[in-house]
Write an enzyme that holds these catalytic residues in place. Structure first.
Site, PDB file in Angstrom:
ATOM      1  N   VAL A 154       0.868  -1.178   0.000  1.00 45.61           N
ATOM      2  CA  VAL A 154       0.000   0.000   0.000  1.00 45.61           C
ATOM      3  C   VAL A 154       0.906   1.231   0.000  1.00 45.61           C
ATOM      4  CG1 VAL A 154      -2.142   0.955   0.931  1.00 45.61           C
ATOM      5  CG2 VAL A 154      -1.478  -1.351   1.569  1.00 45.61           C
ATOM      6  N   ALA A 155       2.008   1.149  -0.767  1.00 44.13           N
ATOM      7  CA  ALA A 155       2.985   2.242  -0.866  1.00 44.13           C
ATOM      8  C   ALA A 155       3.366   2.733   0.531  1.00 44.13           C
ATOM      9  CB  ALA A 155       2.442   3.354  -1.764  1.00 44.13           C
ATOM     10  N   CYS A 156       3.330   4.041   0.743  1.00 42.68           N
ATOM     11  CA  CYS A 156       3.807   4.593   2.022  1.00 42.68           C
ATOM     12  C   CYS A 156       2.982   4.143   3.210  1.00 42.68           C
ATOM     13  CB  CYS A 156       3.796   6.123   1.965  1.00 42.68           C
ATOM     14  SG  CYS A 156       5.107   6.758   0.942  1.00 42.68           S
ATOM     15  N   SER A 157       1.774   3.672   2.982  1.00 43.67           N
ATOM     16  CA  SER A 157       0.918   3.263   4.106  1.00 43.67           C
ATOM     17  C   SER A 157       1.026   1.780   4.409  1.00 43.67           C
ATOM     18  CB  SER A 157      -0.538   3.634   3.812  1.00 43.67           C
ATOM     19  OG  SER A 157      -0.662   5.034   3.748  1.00 43.67           O
ATOM     20  N   SER A 333       7.010   3.354   3.545  1.00 45.81           N
ATOM     21  CA  SER A 333       6.241   2.791   4.670  1.00 45.81           C
ATOM     22  C   SER A 333       7.004   2.766   5.987  1.00 45.81           C
ATOM     23  CB  SER A 333       5.811   1.373   4.325  1.00 45.81           C
ATOM     24  OG  SER A 333       6.937   0.537   4.209  1.00 45.81           O
TER      25      SER A 333
END
Ligand code: CO8
Length: 372
Positions: A154-157, A333
């Site tokens: 979820v990419a950076c998350s 992340s």
């Protein structure tokens, strides 16, 4: 239902750093050479000349002073401008699994656990080094863990979404003890020849142990509540993927690396994140003024200052909203987890805080934690 808790954290930090001055010197050498090679096309108005980068701009726009990377020489070579990470034979651990092993070992040690006591591994990152088998399953084997493992992106998350997934499984009883590990080799999907973004990212790996609170061996952070949200946007995008060769365009297109419209991201994500955290706090009956710490995603200092002020309703005091981006840059992340890892052990039982990530998708994840 079981109460999930964070009982260990660990960070693998690469040994090599690139300062803003080193980065800018390499970029400017590349730009100068490119301009010389393309002088005729530039004069004819066919292409635009490359403009030099500036260390002063980078610090002022982002707060970043340096970044850790897995391979400095390749990134700083003006003839190359990306890391050199030789392919490893299939019978040797992959580079992401190797980074993860280090971070997980530290987290397990802190939790007083062995790999064999883990029955879930989530490898949550903004890119994985291969399509399959899952990197998480390789990490499971390296650590001698039980149960099952899977990759998620979820990419950076990725970390906060991973905490929600692991926390919910512990809560329901389907797993007993989990590792959420975030190996980020951002240097390999960053376009170092693009002045607008060449300074943004760095490499690192974080790991968290989550388990039933009543089984914790030492200090713990209860995961009181998690919340994830997504909303589609093309403002942060990377079009690389398994369909690449089917597009019959094999050249190294710019959109095969990280692309963003930074200004739009800034403007659109800020209100989304502030509203997300405030809504989450309110629904759980938590007051913002009862928070001891905000561990925010580490993309931009101004962005974090804004979110901190909006959430707390005042200027954050020193240490309330720690930044690590000056040393690590944006590590996707891993950023909020590095901040948590470096700035949580001083808090007292009963103290409350929020881990929050945000980025491509768009995606936002918040985790309300309380020190037990
Ligand atoms: N040196 C000197 N000048 C520069 C440079 C540079 N390196 N870069 C740009 N400039 C100039 C521009 O040309 C522009 O000049 P002009 O005004 O004359 O046109 C001026 O500086 C201002 O440029 P910007 O408007 O681009 O600058 P900003 O003030 O907006 O700052 C930032 C740029 C720092 C990128 C800022 O917009 C920002 O931080 N935005 C938010 C970004 C963000 O949070 N993104 C999240 C992405 S991370 C994520 O989701 C994970 C993705 C997966 C990981 C990918 C790993 C690779």
């Amino acid at each position: 239902m079981h109460q999930p808790a964070i009982t260990g954290h660990g960070v693998f930090t690469p040994s090599q750093t690139i300062t803003n001055d080193e980065l800018v010197a390499a970029f400017n050498a590349y730009a100068e050479r490119w301009n010389a090679e393309n002088a005729e096309r530039i004069a004819a108005g066919e292409v635009e000349a490359r403009t030099p980068s500036s260390a002063e701009f980078i610090f002022n726009a982002s707060g970043i002073e340096q970044r850790f990377v897995m391979d400095k020489a390749g990134v700083l070579d003006p003839d190359r401008m990306y890391p050199a990470l030789p392919a490893r034979p299939d019978d040797q651990p992959g580079i992401m699994a190797d980074m993860a092993r280090d971070a997980c070992t530290k987290a397990l040690e802190m939790a007083g656990r062995t790999g064999a006591e883990i029955d879930l591994i989530i490898c949550a990152a903004s890119n994985h080094e291969r399509a399959y088998p899952a990197v998480a399953i390789e990490i499971q084997q390296l650590l001698g863990a039980q149960g099952f493992a899977f990759d998620m992106n979820v990419a950076c998350s990725s970390a906060t979404f991973g905490i929600q997934a692991a926390g919910d499984m512990i809560r329901s009883g389907s797993v007993r003890r989990a590792l959420v590990v975030c190996p980020e080799i951002c240097s390999a999907h960053l376009e170092w020849r693009d002045r607008d973004c060449h300074f943004i990212f760095g490499d690192v790996c974080t790991a968290l142990v989550l388990e039933r609170a009543d089984e914790a061996q030492g200090a713990r952070w209860d995961v009181v509540s998690t919340r994830c949200a997504t909303q589609f946007s093309n403002n942060i995008r990377n079009n690389d993927g398994f369909l690449r060769r089917t597009h019959d365009q094999m050249e190294d297109r710019r959109d095969m690396q990280f692309m963003q419209n930074g200004r739009k991201v800034f403007k659109e994500v800020l209100p989304m994140v502030s509203a997300h955290i405030l809504g989450h706090l309110s629904d759980e009956g938590w007051q913002a003024d009862g928070l001891k710490r905000l561990w925010l995603h580490q993309a931009n200092k101004t962005m974090n200052d804004f979110i901190g002020k909006k959430v707390l309703g005042r200027e954050p005091e020193a240490g309330e909203q720690p930044n690590i981006l000056q040393d690590y840059a944006n590590t996707s992340s891993a950023g909020s987890i590095i901040a948590f890892s470096e700035h949580s052990e001083d808090l007292a039982p009963g103290d409350r805080g929020v881990i929050c990530s945000f980025g491509a998708g768009y995606s936002v994840g918040s985790v309300l934690v309380q020190r037990a």
